[in-house]
Design an enzyme around this catalytic site. Structure first.
Site, mmCIF file in Angstrom:
data_model
loop_
_atom_site.group_PDB
_atom_site.id
_atom_site.type_symbol
_atom_site.label_atom_id
_atom_site.label_comp_id
_atom_site.label_asym_id
_atom_site.label_seq_id
_atom_site.Cartn_x
_atom_site.Cartn_y
_atom_site.Cartn_z
ATOM 1 N N HIS A 19 0.852 -1.197 0.000
ATOM 2 C CA HIS A 19 0.000 0.000 0.000
ATOM 3 C C HIS A 19 0.885 1.245 0.000
ATOM 4 O O HIS A 19 2.121 1.131 -0.039
ATOM 5 C CB HIS A 19 -0.973 -0.027 1.185
ATOM 6 C CG HIS A 19 -0.316 -0.180 2.524
ATOM 7 N ND1 HIS A 19 0.526 0.764 3.047
ATOM 8 C CD2 HIS A 19 -0.343 -1.203 3.431
ATOM 9 C CE1 HIS A 19 0.964 0.363 4.228
ATOM 10 N NE2 HIS A 19 0.471 -0.838 4.486
ATOM 11 N N HIS A 22 4.051 1.623 2.289
ATOM 12 C CA HIS A 22 5.288 1.000 1.797
ATOM 13 C C HIS A 22 5.912 1.876 0.711
ATOM 14 O O HIS A 22 7.127 2.089 0.687
ATOM 15 C CB HIS A 22 5.001 -0.393 1.237
ATOM 16 C CG HIS A 22 4.336 -1.309 2.220
ATOM 17 N ND1 HIS A 22 3.216 -2.046 1.915
ATOM 18 C CD2 HIS A 22 4.619 -1.583 3.524
ATOM 19 C CE1 HIS A 22 2.857 -2.747 2.978
ATOM 20 N NE2 HIS A 22 3.686 -2.482 3.965
ATOM 21 N N CYS A 133 -3.758 -18.443 21.745
ATOM 22 C CA CYS A 133 -5.063 -18.690 21.122
ATOM 23 C C CYS A 133 -4.891 -19.842 20.144
ATOM 24 O O CYS A 133 -4.116 -19.737 19.190
ATOM 25 C CB CYS A 133 -5.557 -17.440 20.395
ATOM 26 S SG CYS A 133 -7.011 -17.802 19.378
ATOM 27 N N CYS A 136 -5.821 -18.934 16.504
ATOM 28 C CA CYS A 136 -4.753 -18.231 15.762
ATOM 29 C C CYS A 136 -3.485 -19.070 15.699
ATOM 30 O O CYS A 136 -2.597 -18.769 14.907
ATOM 31 C CB CYS A 136 -4.367 -16.929 16.450
ATOM 32 S SG CYS A 136 -5.658 -15.729 16.661
ATOM 33 N N CYS A 150 -9.874 -13.308 22.432
ATOM 34 C CA CYS A 150 -9.146 -13.089 21.184
ATOM 35 C C CYS A 150 -10.091 -12.371 20.227
ATOM 36 O O CYS A 150 -11.211 -12.828 20.000
ATOM 37 C CB CYS A 150 -8.713 -14.436 20.587
ATOM 38 S SG CYS A 150 -8.334 -14.307 18.830
ATOM 39 N N HIS A 153 -11.174 -14.780 17.256
ATOM 40 C CA HIS A 153 -11.902 -16.037 17.497
ATOM 41 C C HIS A 153 -12.899 -15.955 18.640
ATOM 42 O O HIS A 153 -13.620 -16.915 18.900
ATOM 43 C CB HIS A 153 -10.899 -17.179 17.717
ATOM 44 C CG HIS A 153 -10.051 -17.436 16.509
ATOM 45 N ND1 HIS A 153 -8.831 -16.793 16.313
ATOM 46 C CD2 HIS A 153 -10.272 -18.188 15.415
ATOM 47 C CE1 HIS A 153 -8.331 -17.179 15.148
ATOM 48 N NE2 HIS A 153 -9.195 -18.023 14.586
ATOM 49 N N LYS A 303 -6.708 5.826 10.328
ATOM 50 C CA LYS A 303 -5.594 4.886 10.203
ATOM 51 C C LYS A 303 -5.888 3.978 9.002
ATOM 52 O O LYS A 303 -7.027 3.542 8.822
ATOM 53 C CB LYS A 303 -5.518 4.057 11.484
ATOM 54 C CG LYS A 303 -4.238 3.306 11.645
ATOM 55 C CD LYS A 303 -4.218 2.658 13.027
ATOM 56 C CE LYS A 303 -3.421 1.412 13.042
ATOM 57 N NZ LYS A 303 -2.099 1.267 12.981
ATOM 58 N N LYS A 306 -7.265 -2.539 6.346
ATOM 59 C CA LYS A 306 -8.019 -3.339 5.394
ATOM 60 C C LYS A 306 -9.510 -3.318 5.740
ATOM 61 O O LYS A 306 -10.356 -3.215 4.862
ATOM 62 C CB LYS A 306 -7.497 -4.770 5.447
ATOM 63 C CG LYS A 306 -7.392 -5.399 4.094
ATOM 64 C CD LYS A 306 -6.814 -6.780 4.229
ATOM 65 C CE LYS A 306 -6.972 -7.524 2.921
ATOM 66 N NZ LYS A 306 -6.467 -8.877 2.991
HETATM 67 O O1 ME8 Z 1 6.896 -3.739 10.008
HETATM 68 N N1 ME8 Z 1 2.824 5.777 7.182
HETATM 69 O O2 ME8 Z 1 6.588 -4.480 7.849
HETATM 70 P P1 ME8 Z 1 5.334 -3.591 7.372
HETATM 71 C C1 ME8 Z 1 4.148 5.782 6.933
HETATM 72 N N2 ME8 Z 1 8.229 -6.485 8.256
HETATM 73 N N3 ME8 Z 1 4.858 4.661 6.672
HETATM 74 C C2 ME8 Z 1 4.207 3.497 6.638
HETATM 75 C C3 ME8 Z 1 2.814 3.421 6.873
HETATM 76 C C4 ME8 Z 1 2.116 4.640 7.144
HETATM 77 N N4 ME8 Z 1 0.815 4.678 7.363
HETATM 78 N N5 ME8 Z 1 2.453 2.138 6.796
HETATM 79 C C5 ME8 Z 1 3.580 1.421 6.514
HETATM 80 C C6 ME8 Z 1 7.168 -4.480 9.093
HETATM 81 N N6 ME8 Z 1 4.640 2.230 6.412
HETATM 82 C C7 ME8 Z 1 8.314 -5.463 9.228
HETATM 83 C C8 ME8 Z 1 9.621 -4.710 9.134
HETATM 84 S S1 ME8 Z 1 12.293 -4.571 9.017
HETATM 85 C C9 ME8 Z 1 13.563 -5.481 9.535
HETATM 86 C C10 ME8 Z 1 10.864 -5.518 9.279
HETATM 87 C C11 ME8 Z 1 6.034 1.821 6.090
HETATM 88 O O3 ME8 Z 1 4.913 -4.179 6.077
HETATM 89 C C12 ME8 Z 1 7.012 2.306 7.152
HETATM 90 O O4 ME8 Z 1 8.304 2.267 6.619
HETATM 91 O O5 ME8 Z 1 4.351 -3.452 8.449
HETATM 92 C C13 ME8 Z 1 6.856 1.229 8.210
HETATM 93 O O6 ME8 Z 1 7.918 1.221 9.150
HETATM 94 C C14 ME8 Z 1 6.834 -0.005 7.351
HETATM 95 O O7 ME8 Z 1 6.102 0.410 6.167
HETATM 96 C C15 ME8 Z 1 6.146 -1.191 8.007
HETATM 97 O O8 ME8 Z 1 6.005 -2.189 7.046
#
Ligand code: ME8
Length: 479
Positions: A19, A22, A133, A136, A150, A153, A303, A306
């Site tokens: 999204h 990212h 849980c 889950c 939970c 569930h 926020k 989904k």
């Molecule tokens: O946390 N505003 O992955 P994730 C700004 N896999 N940045 C955002 C955002 C938002 N609303 N939503 C997501 C993880 N991001 C782990 C990380 S690293 C070793 C492991 C961006 O898919 C932002 O960079 O939940 C956030 O820190 C990251 O996506 C979280 O991605």
């Protein structure tokens, strides 16, 4: 010679398609990486996907696929978004790759052999007790419960125990605190540094290095009943991708001898600023230099989630505004580094005012007048008006000013300064109306104005290249 520059995004969870959250971090890192490149530095830009853990196993099962088949399918949508946004990453790391697993084993082994300053084992095994849980198939925290149940569930979780390997975090916290306080490990912005120091002052428990009940992960080399804890697995990507497990020379170039910068949002602050440095200290690996924590944004005040159905697909923004439009609009919604709100309805007005009216108009009118009135050549400079002098005085230092902003992660400020100059110049062009001067036979005066405008365009096409590479290339081709 400046040190090689190694910059990373977090690796994104693959339990859903990408999204704009990212996309936001990826565009920001791309902009920084490109700026350092055009300034002549050697740069390595890493991004990738975090593919292990229960959540992924659950969605894979729900879609009737094996975990790896599911990952192989979804990873493509992450890689396609990068292409679609013209992100120039140098490598894409997947935590399910063999090379990554090797590095996880290597760092786990190094941690297992490590001792704390007072001679204790850094890694120890103990029982992990928590609320489990069975729906889950995972431990959930008190905080996640809704009315003691939970939330998914609607059942009361059982208190369960399992054997885990633990990491003795407490032994490393004083050292990490000193490194952060002295800025040897630079946490930016300042407010996030204070937040981390505040966390250290609270009692943070040791963390698990492994889990017994999670099955989708990297199995421990020394205990096949356990898989590496997702965060230990995930954080190791920053070193596995550059050869920690299999290519010492490359690893030394970017990590040991390079300047290492991690970018992320505040949701994953604790893992990066405390767990990761502790793991590296235990394993005898150098720490990164800087962690920049950018803001977390809401979409139209809510926020992104989904269930609310308000996640925005970056592909859709590219369809509507083009690659560079999408990159520009996302990064200019609110100042980089603080929290903000993304409002899709602002995209159109911002696009029209900054890109179409100011930048687009200036470029096309200046180019057209040079073709029609000056045989397609750049006319001679002049300093016939005080505005020309002002424009030149603002233009000349712009690359250095903007590079300084980039080095300090003031990305939207960097963009704003360039656009402000464009806006000023566009207004000047309108007010002076050089097309009228041409009609009056004042060719030299008109030429001086066009020259100043072209100089602004030349410099702006360099400093905005990192955020809008395609548009800037087009503009440079025109001139
Ligand atoms: O946390 N505003 O992955 P994730 C700004 N896999 N940045 C955002 C955002 C938002 N609303 N939503 C997501 C993880 N991001 C782990 C990380 S690293 C070793 C492991 C961006 O898919 C932002 O960079 O939940 C956030 O820190 C990251 O996506 C979280 O991605």
């Amino acid at each position: 010679m400046p040190k090689p520059f190694y910059i990373t995004t977090p690796i994104y969870y693959i339990n859903d398609v990408p999204h704009i959250g990212h996309a936001y971090t990826s565009i920001a890192v791309d902009m920084i990486a490109r700026f350092h490149k055009i300034a002549g530095r050697e740069v390595f830009f890493l991004t990738g996907t975090d593919e292990h853990g229960n959540k992924v196993a659950e969605v894979a099962a729900a879609s009737g696929m094996s975990e790896i088949d599911y990952c192989d399918k979804i990873v493509v949508s992450f890689q396609n978004v990068l292409k679609k946004l013209d992100i120039e990453n140098d490598y894409f790391i997947r935590t399910t790759s063999e090379r990554h697993k090797k590095a996880v084993w290597k760092i786990l082994d190094a941690m297992r052999l490590a001792k704390t300053d007072d001679g204790q084992d850094v890694v120890y095994s103990a029982d992990y007790e928590g609320l489990y849980c069975t729906g889950c198939e995972k431990f959930i925290t008190e905080k996640e419960l809704v009315d003691g149940l939970c939330p998914d569930h609607k059942v009361k979780p059982e208190a369960l125990k399992e054997k885990n390997y633990f990491f003795r975090l407490s032994a490393f916290l004083p050292k990490i605190k000193a490194l952060i306080e002295s800025n040897e490990l630079l946490i930016l912005p300042e407010e996030r540094k204070r937040e981390v120091l505040g966390l250290i002052n609270q009692d943070i428990p040791d963390f698990s290095l492994s889990r017994e009940r999670v099955k989708w992960g990297v199995p421990l080399s020394f205990d096949k009943e356990q898989v590496a804890y997702v965060w230990v697995d995930a954080l190791s990507n920053y070193i596995s991708a550059i050869g920690y497990g299999d290519d010492e020379a490359t690893f030394n170039k970017w990590w040991t001898d390079g300047e290492v910068v991690h970018l992320m949002a505040k949701d994953i602050l604790k893992f990066h600023t405390l767990f990761w440095p502790a793991m590296l200290l235990a394993a005898g690996v150098k720490l990164p230099k800087t962690m920049f924590i950018h803001g977390f944004f809401t979409v139209d005040g809510e926020k992104m989630s989904k269930t609310l159905g308000n996640t925005i697909d970056p592909n859709a923004i590219v369809e509507q505004f083009g690659i560079d439009g999408a990159r520009y609009l996302l990064l200019t919604q609110f100042p980089f580094g603080i929290d903000g709100d993304v409002q899709a309805k602002r995209f159109v007005t911002k696009y029209n005012s900054d890109l179409a009216n100011d930048l687009g108009n200036l470029v096309s009118r200046v180019a057209k007048m040079m073709i029609v009135n000056f045989d397609g050549k750049i006319p001679k400079p002049s300093s016939s008006t005080k505005e020309i002098t002002e424009i030149m005085e603002r233009t000349e230092p712009l690359p250095n000013t903007i590079y300084a902003h980039i080095k300090h992660f003031r990305l939207s400020k960097a963009i704003d300064e360039a656009i402000d100059l464009i806006r000023f110049t566009n207004k000047y062009f309108n007010d002076k109306a050089p097309w009228k001067l041409v009609k009056e036979g004042k060719l030299e005066e008109a030429g001086g104005i066009l020259y100043a405008c072209a100089e602004v365009i030349r410099i702006v096409s360099i400093v905005l290249f990192p955020i809008m590479p395609n548009k800037m290339r087009e503009i440079r081709n025109v001139f």
